[in-house]
Scaffold this motif. Structure first.
Motif, PDB file in Angstrom:
ATOM      1  N   SER A  58       0.831  -1.212   0.000  1.00  0.00           N
ATOM      2  CA  SER A  58       0.000   0.000   0.000  1.00  0.00           C
ATOM      3  C   SER A  58       0.863   1.260   0.000  1.00  0.00           C
ATOM      4  N   LEU A  59       1.979   1.232   0.740  1.00  0.00           N
ATOM      5  CA  LEU A  59       2.885   2.385   0.743  1.00  0.00           C
ATOM      6  C   LEU A  59       3.544   2.547  -0.621  1.00  0.00           C
ATOM      7  N   ARG A  60       3.948   1.433  -1.208  1.00  0.00           N
ATOM      8  CA  ARG A  60       4.566   1.513  -2.545  1.00  0.00           C
ATOM      9  C   ARG A  60       3.596   2.093  -3.564  1.00  0.00           C
ATOM     10  N   GLU A  61       2.340   1.677  -3.480  1.00  0.00           N
ATOM     11  CA  GLU A  61       1.334   2.221  -4.415  1.00  0.00           C
ATOM     12  C   GLU A  61       1.109   3.712  -4.154  1.00  0.00           C
ATOM     13  N   ASN A  62       1.124   4.101  -2.911  1.00  0.00           N
ATOM     14  CA  ASN A  62       0.971   5.514  -2.549  1.00  0.00           C
ATOM     15  C   ASN A  62       2.136   6.335  -3.123  1.00  0.00           C
ATOM     16  N   LEU A  63       3.332   5.782  -2.989  1.00  0.00           N
ATOM     17  CA  LEU A  63       4.518   6.466  -3.529  1.00  0.00           C
ATOM     18  C   LEU A  63       4.416   6.612  -5.044  1.00  0.00           C
ATOM     19  N   LYS A  64       3.976   5.546  -5.715  1.00  0.00           N
ATOM     20  CA  LYS A  64       3.857   5.580  -7.180  1.00  0.00           C
ATOM     21  C   LYS A  64       2.878   6.647  -7.648  1.00  0.00           C
ATOM     22  N   SER A  65       1.832   6.889  -6.841  1.00  0.00           N
ATOM     23  CA  SER A  65       0.810   7.869  -7.241  1.00  0.00           C
ATOM     24  C   SER A  65       1.287   9.311  -7.057  1.00  0.00           C
ATOM     25  N   ARG A  66       2.342   9.479  -6.259  1.00  0.00           N
ATOM     26  CA  ARG A  66       2.808  10.832  -5.937  1.00  0.00           C
ATOM     27  C   ARG A  66       4.170  11.189  -6.527  1.00  0.00           C
ATOM     28  N   PHE A  67       4.994  10.170  -6.726  1.00  0.00           N
ATOM     29  CA  PHE A  67       6.380  10.438  -7.111  1.00  0.00           C
ATOM     30  C   PHE A  67       6.806   9.615  -8.325  1.00  0.00           C
ATOM     31  N   SER A  68       7.865  10.090  -8.960  1.00  0.00           N
ATOM     32  CA  SER A  68       8.522   9.310 -10.010  1.00  0.00           C
ATOM     33  C   SER A  68       9.977   9.101  -9.611  1.00  0.00           C
ATOM     34  N   ILE A  69      10.591   8.089 -10.204  1.00  0.00           N
ATOM     35  CA  ILE A  69      12.047   7.936 -10.144  1.00  0.00           C
ATOM     36  C   ILE A  69      12.499   8.033 -11.597  1.00  0.00           C
ATOM     37  N   ASN A  70      13.031   9.189 -11.958  1.00  0.00           N
ATOM     38  CA  ASN A  70      13.368   9.442 -13.361  1.00  0.00           C
ATOM     39  C   ASN A  70      14.709   8.806 -13.714  1.00  0.00           C
ATOM     40  N   ALA A  71      14.731   7.495 -13.720  1.00  0.00           N
ATOM     41  CA  ALA A  71      15.979   6.747 -13.878  1.00  0.00           C
ATOM     42  C   ALA A  71      16.543   6.883 -15.293  1.00  0.00           C
ATOM     43  N   VAL A  72      17.862   6.968 -15.354  1.00  0.00           N
ATOM     44  CA  VAL A  72      18.584   6.974 -16.630  1.00  0.00           C
ATOM     45  C   VAL A  72      18.658   5.544 -17.150  1.00  0.00           C
ATOM     46  N   GLN A  73      18.486   5.379 -18.455  1.00  0.00           N
ATOM     47  CA  GLN A  73      18.518   4.044 -19.075  1.00  0.00           C
ATOM     48  C   GLN A  73      19.692   3.940 -20.049  1.00  0.00           C
ATOM     49  N   VAL A  74      20.348   2.783 -20.066  1.00  0.00           N
ATOM     50  CA  VAL A  74      21.381   2.554 -21.077  1.00  0.00           C
ATOM     51  C   VAL A  74      20.686   2.389 -22.427  1.00  0.00           C
ATOM     52  N   ARG A  75      21.071   3.191 -23.377  1.00  0.00           N
ATOM     53  CA  ARG A  75      20.478   3.151 -24.719  1.00  0.00           C
ATOM     54  C   ARG A  75      21.255   2.199 -25.618  1.00  0.00           C
ATOM     55  N   GLN A  76      22.565   2.366 -25.603  1.00  0.00           N
ATOM     56  CA  GLN A  76      23.431   1.505 -26.408  1.00  0.00           C
ATOM     57  C   GLN A  76      24.840   1.544 -25.842  1.00  0.00           C
ATOM     58  N   SER A  77      25.552   0.416 -25.918  1.00  0.00           N
ATOM     59  CA  SER A  77      26.946   0.370 -25.477  1.00  0.00           C
ATOM     60  C   SER A  77      27.821  -0.208 -26.573  1.00  0.00           C
ATOM     61  N   GLN A  78      29.040   0.309 -26.651  1.00  0.00           N
ATOM     62  CA  GLN A  78      30.038  -0.206 -27.593  1.00  0.00           C
ATOM     63  C   GLN A  78      31.316  -0.494 -26.818  1.00  0.00           C
ATOM     64  N   ILE A  79      31.976  -1.603 -27.151  1.00  0.00           N
ATOM     65  CA  ILE A  79      33.240  -1.959 -26.501  1.00  0.00           C
ATOM     66  C   ILE A  79      34.379  -1.766 -27.484  1.00  0.00           C
ATOM     67  N   SER A  80      35.367  -0.993 -27.077  1.00  0.00           N
ATOM     68  CA  SER A  80      36.533  -0.705 -27.906  1.00  0.00           C
ATOM     69  C   SER A  80      37.492  -1.891 -27.920  1.00  0.00           C
ATOM     70  N   SER A  81      38.395  -1.872 -28.882  1.00  0.00           N
ATOM     71  CA  SER A  81      39.431  -2.909 -28.946  1.00  0.00           C
ATOM     72  C   SER A  81      40.347  -2.864 -27.720  1.00  0.00           C
ATOM     73  N   ASP A  82      40.397  -1.701 -27.029  1.00  0.00           N
ATOM     74  CA  ASP A  82      41.220  -1.613 -25.817  1.00  0.00           C
ATOM     75  C   ASP A  82      40.394  -1.806 -24.544  1.00  0.00           C
ATOM     76  N   ARG A  83      39.156  -2.317 -24.699  1.00  0.00           N
ATOM     77  CA  ARG A  83      38.241  -2.678 -23.597  1.00  0.00           C
ATOM     78  C   ARG A  83      37.456  -1.490 -23.025  1.00  0.00           C
ATOM     79  N   THR A  84      37.730  -0.290 -23.511  1.00  0.00           N
ATOM     80  CA  THR A  84      36.933   0.870 -23.099  1.00  0.00           C
ATOM     81  C   THR A  84      35.487   0.655 -23.540  1.00  0.00           C
ATOM     82  N   ILE A  85      34.532   1.042 -22.682  1.00  0.00           N
ATOM     83  CA  ILE A  85      33.113   0.898 -23.037  1.00  0.00           C
ATOM     84  C   ILE A  85      32.469   2.283 -23.072  1.00  0.00           C
ATOM     85  N   LYS A  86      31.917   2.641 -24.227  1.00  0.00           N
ATOM     86  CA  LYS A  86      31.152   3.889 -24.332  1.00  0.00           C
ATOM     87  C   LYS A  86      29.673   3.551 -24.355  1.00  0.00           C
ATOM     88  N   SER A  87      28.899   4.280 -23.552  1.00  0.00           N
ATOM     89  CA  SER A  87      27.449   4.072 -23.519  1.00  0.00           C
ATOM     90  C   SER A  87      26.730   5.381 -23.806  1.00  0.00           C
TER      91      SER A  87
END
Length: 356
Positions: free
Chosen positions: A56-85
């Motif tokens: 019930s508390l979780r539902e109450n929180l959902k009705s009042r608040f958001s968590i504007n989380a960042v999402q990984v869109r795409q990742s690439q791995i370099s030949s030197d193991r570096t990862i760009k996202s």
């Protein structure tokens, strides 16, 4: 997404503000601490993950608040193991961040703005418009997501964070400072401040403010020329923040924090690669305890700059060392996937789209 923008982002609230909001909603105030721990210690991105709260508390929180989380869109791995996202923000904007693995460290390079307003001539991000500042939680999320990549790909936790991605951190001062607080606090990610470096193109009054706030993280100045005429040419910010003003601000910062400065310097072919340029840099280094990182230039299609030859760079570094200045020559990482320093820019093309 439309509904999320109408709800209050709960991560924009302090612990006390969450407690007040809970009481006003008829809930028990002590739950605020549990919620805060889920948000900042456990990096929860959904109220349903908060398993010690009633449904019930979780539902109450959902009705009042958001968590504007960042999402990984795409990742690439370099030949030197570096990862760009590339990361998608709650409003559809996109930023980039990089994981740089090394033998003795795992470094996250994070962005502080969507785009950049400083128009440095050698930097891909400088050719983008600045759309907005990142919120503190959006900077925090990059760290969490890149740390997860470090664990999953290389079995090693994140050791260092550099604010050297897209944007100028000191032009997003409040959110940058809040993000550092959440990353370093015992009720956050509990990372040591000395493992964080904030890099600036040089805004004198904000460097002084860092001193007034007695920050414990490291400061790096993206210098690239110790001559106002040359620096004006490649970094328009220097016209309002001359080398004299920057030197004064850095002395003030050091007096307040006792933290040495790192100067970042790209040695461009036929621009700032002569012995006289090295002499000018050495003179500038006398203002404060410091070290110099000579950074390899990473070409971009929008500019004609070229990295100086290796022997020229070594002569440059040798001169600085002869003057008693600690000097490191840094090799580029992730160049083959446009993840290297100065190469971050959002390209709207088919290959950048989210994979199903």
């Amino acid at each position: 997404m439309e509904n999320a923008t109408k709800l209050v982002d709960i991560r924009s609230l302090s612990l006390d503000q969450i407690k007040t909001a809970l009481v006003e909603a008829g809930e028990q105030g002590f739950r605020a601490k549990q919620i805060y721990e889920w948000l900042w210690q456990k990096s929860a991105t959904d109220f349903d993950q908060m398993s010690n709260l009633s449904k019930s508390l979780r539902e109450n929180l959902k009705s009042r608040f958001s968590i504007n989380a960042v999402q990984v869109r795409q990742s690439q791995i370099s030949s030197d193991r570096t990862i760009k996202s590339s990361f998608t923000l709650y409003d559809g904007n996109v930023i980039e961040g990089v994981l740089i693995p090394a033998e003795d460290r795992m470094t996250a390079c994070v962005s502080s703005q969507v785009g950049c307003s400083l128009t440095c001539k050698f930097c891909a991000t400088g050719y983008m418009d600045r759309k907005r500042n990142l919120n503190a939680d959006e900077i925090y999320d990059q760290v969490v997501l890149i740390s997860k990549q470090a664990e999953e790909q290389y079995g090693h936790p994140l050791t260092n964070i550099v604010y050297m991605g897209m944007g100028e951190p000191l032009l997003n001062y409040s959110n940058m400072m809040k993000s550092v607080d959440r990353i370093t606090s015992a009720d956050g990610l509990n990372m040591a401040a000395k493992r964080i470096t904030v890099s600036t193109a040089g805004i004198a009054k904000m460097i002084k403010k860092l001193g007034d706030d007695q920050v414990r993280f490291n400061l790096a100045l993206s210098l690239h020329a110790a001559n106002d005429t040359k620096r004006n040419e490649i970094m328009p910010i220097n016209e309002q923040n001359s080398l004299k003003a920057l030197a004064e601000a850095l002395k003030y910062f050091y007096a307040k924090t006792k933290s040495p400065i790192t100067f970042e310097y790209i040695v461009f072919d036929n621009f700032n690669d002569e012995l006289e340029d090295a002499r000018e840099l050495a003179r500038f280094c006398k203002h404060v305890p410091c070290k110099v990182n000579i950074i390899e230039y990473n070409p971009i299609s929008l500019a004609d700059f070229v990295n100086a030859e290796a022997d020229k760079i070594e002569q440059f570094a040798s001169y600085l060392r002869s003057q008693g200045i600690t000097t490191n020559v840094r090799r580029s990482r992730g160049k083959d996937i446009d993840a290297a320093c100065g190469q971050l820019a959002i390209k709207e093309k088919e290959s950048d789209k989210v994979e199903a």
